[in-house]
Enzyme design. Sequence first.
Site, PDB file in Angstrom:
ATOM      1  N   GLY A 198       2.901  -1.087   4.283  1.00 12.87           N
ATOM      2  CA  GLY A 198       2.972   0.342   3.982  1.00 12.87           C
ATOM      3  C   GLY A 198       4.417   0.758   3.733  1.00 12.87           C
ATOM      4  O   GLY A 198       4.962   0.575   2.644  1.00 12.87           O
ATOM      5  N   GLY A 199       5.042   1.312   4.749  1.00 11.49           N
ATOM      6  CA  GLY A 199       6.385   1.881   4.619  1.00 11.49           C
ATOM      7  C   GLY A 199       7.389   0.972   3.934  1.00 11.49           C
ATOM      8  O   GLY A 199       8.129   1.409   3.035  1.00 11.49           O
ATOM      9  N   HIS A 254      -9.404   1.152   4.757  1.00 10.58           N
ATOM     10  CA  HIS A 254      -8.123   1.366   5.426  1.00 10.58           C
ATOM     11  C   HIS A 254      -8.328   2.338   6.600  1.00 10.58           C
ATOM     12  O   HIS A 254      -9.123   3.272   6.503  1.00 10.58           O
ATOM     13  CB  HIS A 254      -7.083   1.914   4.446  1.00 10.58           C
ATOM     14  CG  HIS A 254      -5.718   1.925   5.042  1.00 10.58           C
ATOM     15  ND1 HIS A 254      -5.291   2.930   5.872  1.00 10.58           N
ATOM     16  CD2 HIS A 254      -4.711   1.023   4.976  1.00 10.58           C
ATOM     17  CE1 HIS A 254      -4.052   2.654   6.279  1.00 10.58           C
ATOM     18  NE2 HIS A 254      -3.686   1.497   5.753  1.00 10.58           N
ATOM     19  N   SER A 275       3.348  -2.126  10.356  1.00 15.92           N
ATOM     20  CA  SER A 275       4.793  -2.200  10.597  1.00 15.92           C
ATOM     21  C   SER A 275       5.410  -3.567  10.304  1.00 15.92           C
ATOM     22  O   SER A 275       6.325  -4.004  11.011  1.00 15.92           O
ATOM     23  CB  SER A 275       5.126  -1.758  12.029  1.00 15.92           C
ATOM     24  OG  SER A 275       4.743  -0.409  12.224  1.00 15.92           O
ATOM     25  N   GLU A 332      -6.748   4.782   7.603  1.00 19.29           N
ATOM     26  CA  GLU A 332      -6.574   6.209   7.278  1.00 19.29           C
ATOM     27  C   GLU A 332      -7.811   6.761   6.577  1.00 19.29           C
ATOM     28  O   GLU A 332      -8.157   7.933   6.748  1.00 19.29           O
ATOM     29  CB  GLU A 332      -5.299   6.395   6.432  1.00 19.29           C
ATOM     30  CG  GLU A 332      -4.053   6.209   7.292  1.00 19.29           C
ATOM     31  CD  GLU A 332      -2.866   5.581   6.581  1.00 19.29           C
ATOM     32  OE1 GLU A 332      -2.800   5.636   5.341  1.00 19.29           O
ATOM     33  OE2 GLU A 332      -1.997   5.022   7.287  1.00 19.29           O
ATOM     34  N   ASN A 337       0.868  -1.177   0.000  1.00 19.50           N
ATOM     35  CA  ASN A 337       0.000   0.000   0.000  1.00 19.50           C
ATOM     36  C   ASN A 337       0.907   1.230   0.000  1.00 19.50           C
ATOM     37  O   ASN A 337       1.459   1.588   1.024  1.00 19.50           O
ATOM     38  CB  ASN A 337      -0.888  -0.040   1.257  1.00 19.50           C
ATOM     39  CG  ASN A 337      -1.716   1.210   1.421  1.00 19.50           C
ATOM     40  OD1 ASN A 337      -1.835   2.019   0.500  1.00 19.50           O
ATOM     41  ND2 ASN A 337      -2.296   1.382   2.610  1.00 19.50           N
ATOM     42  N   TRP A 338       1.034   1.829  -1.170  1.00 19.33           N
ATOM     43  CA  TRP A 338       1.987   2.946  -1.292  1.00 19.33           C
ATOM     44  C   TRP A 338       1.459   4.242  -0.696  1.00 19.33           C
ATOM     45  O   TRP A 338       2.185   5.218  -0.597  1.00 19.33           O
ATOM     46  CB  TRP A 338       2.356   3.161  -2.773  1.00 19.33           C
ATOM     47  CG  TRP A 338       3.156   2.044  -3.379  1.00 19.33           C
ATOM     48  CD1 TRP A 338       3.517   0.862  -2.773  1.00 19.33           C
ATOM     49  CD2 TRP A 338       3.708   1.991  -4.702  1.00 19.33           C
ATOM     50  NE1 TRP A 338       4.254   0.088  -3.639  1.00 19.33           N
ATOM     51  CE2 TRP A 338       4.385   0.764  -4.830  1.00 19.33           C
ATOM     52  CE3 TRP A 338       3.676   2.866  -5.775  1.00 19.33           C
ATOM     53  CZ2 TRP A 338       5.046   0.391  -6.001  1.00 19.33           C
ATOM     54  CZ3 TRP A 338       4.330   2.499  -6.950  1.00 19.33           C
ATOM     55  CH2 TRP A 338       5.010   1.267  -7.054  1.00 19.33           C
ATOM     56  N   LYS A 339       0.186   4.279  -0.376  1.00 18.45           N
ATOM     57  CA  LYS A 339      -0.438   5.483   0.189  1.00 18.45           C
ATOM     58  C   LYS A 339      -0.156   6.690  -0.721  1.00 18.45           C
ATOM     59  O   LYS A 339      -0.066   6.528  -1.934  1.00 18.45           O
ATOM     60  CB  LYS A 339       0.044   5.706   1.622  1.00 18.45           C
ATOM     61  CG  LYS A 339      -0.094   4.426   2.467  1.00 18.45           C
ATOM     62  CD  LYS A 339       0.111   4.623   3.931  1.00 18.45           C
ATOM     63  CE  LYS A 339      -0.043   3.284   4.637  1.00 18.45           C
ATOM     64  NZ  LYS A 339       0.014   3.388   6.088  1.00 18.45           N
ATOM     65  N   GLY A 370       2.452   2.276  10.785  1.00 18.74           N
ATOM     66  CA  GLY A 370       3.417   3.363  10.632  1.00 18.74           C
ATOM     67  C   GLY A 370       4.106   3.764  11.926  1.00 18.74           C
ATOM     68  O   GLY A 370       4.782   4.787  11.990  1.00 18.74           O
ATOM     69  N   GLU A 391      -5.557  -4.813  10.520  1.00 19.30           N
ATOM     70  CA  GLU A 391      -4.501  -3.831  10.757  1.00 19.30           C
ATOM     71  C   GLU A 391      -4.785  -3.062  12.039  1.00 19.30           C
ATOM     72  O   GLU A 391      -5.534  -2.066  12.024  1.00 19.30           O
ATOM     73  CB  GLU A 391      -4.430  -2.843   9.584  1.00 19.30           C
ATOM     74  CG  GLU A 391      -4.118  -3.491   8.264  1.00 19.30           C
ATOM     75  CD  GLU A 391      -3.532  -2.478   7.279  1.00 19.30           C
ATOM     76  OE1 GLU A 391      -2.405  -2.686   6.835  1.00 19.30           O
ATOM     77  OE2 GLU A 391      -4.196  -1.473   6.994  1.00 19.30           O
TER      78      GLU A 391
END
Length: 251
Positions: free
Chosen positions: A234-235, A95, A213, A97, A10-12, A173, A167
Amino acid sequence: MTRQKIVAGNWKMNNDLSETEALLGDLKNQVIPENVTVMVAPAFTNLYSAFDSVREDAIEVVAQNMHQASNGAFTGEVSAAMLLSVGVKTVILGHSERRQYFNEGSKILSEKVNAALENNMTVIFCFGEGLEDRKSENHFEIVKQQLAGGLFHISEENWSSIVLAYEPVWAIGTGETASPEQAQEMHGYIRTLISENYNNTIAERVSILYGGSVKPGNAKEIFGKKDVDGGLIGGAALKCEDFMAIVNAFE
Ligand code: PGA
């Protein structure tokens, strides 16, 4: 029962067009294990170029969100048909966010799920408790409400188009992951819920990803748990080397 193993990046809101091309160029040069489905979710603006760049490769391009309506006066939004028209057949919905910053609750999410399913898309449905819920041991209840509110209205047949992503918000994150045991405990509970609301076959068949994470250093232990079928990353999905280490972290 062998379930589909999935690692989805998930590159956001990261990577512009040239960065998207560069990262996909690197990923295309990697050997993707045959037993793992690899997905990446770039920004809307880069979906077509991403799809075009990996159309011959074992990398699926997916969307991070979509609108529930089929078309119309919804300035700034993107529909299922628009995603399909650029080759995108899978969408991440719910998600944390989106829930937190864009007020997406169960009602909107259930409509988005319906729109995706009506368009024969696959949904990666995300959910998970916040830190306060975890501290007050309300996490099972929250997960139950999120699944019941956004997803448990779908038909038995539609479960073949669903991937779940647990999640915990406190792990996204933050560098803090749920322990493999905490992930397993929740994933096991999710299968029990599905079994109670549908049946055991559906519960055993659906892939449940863990997200929050996940890094090269912890993926193996988390993916080693029996009810964890992969990860939403993510990251660590923004670096080819880290992402591939996670893709290769299954036993
Ligand atoms: P993270 O994000 O891996 O950076 O914690 C996961 C996610 O939000 O899907």
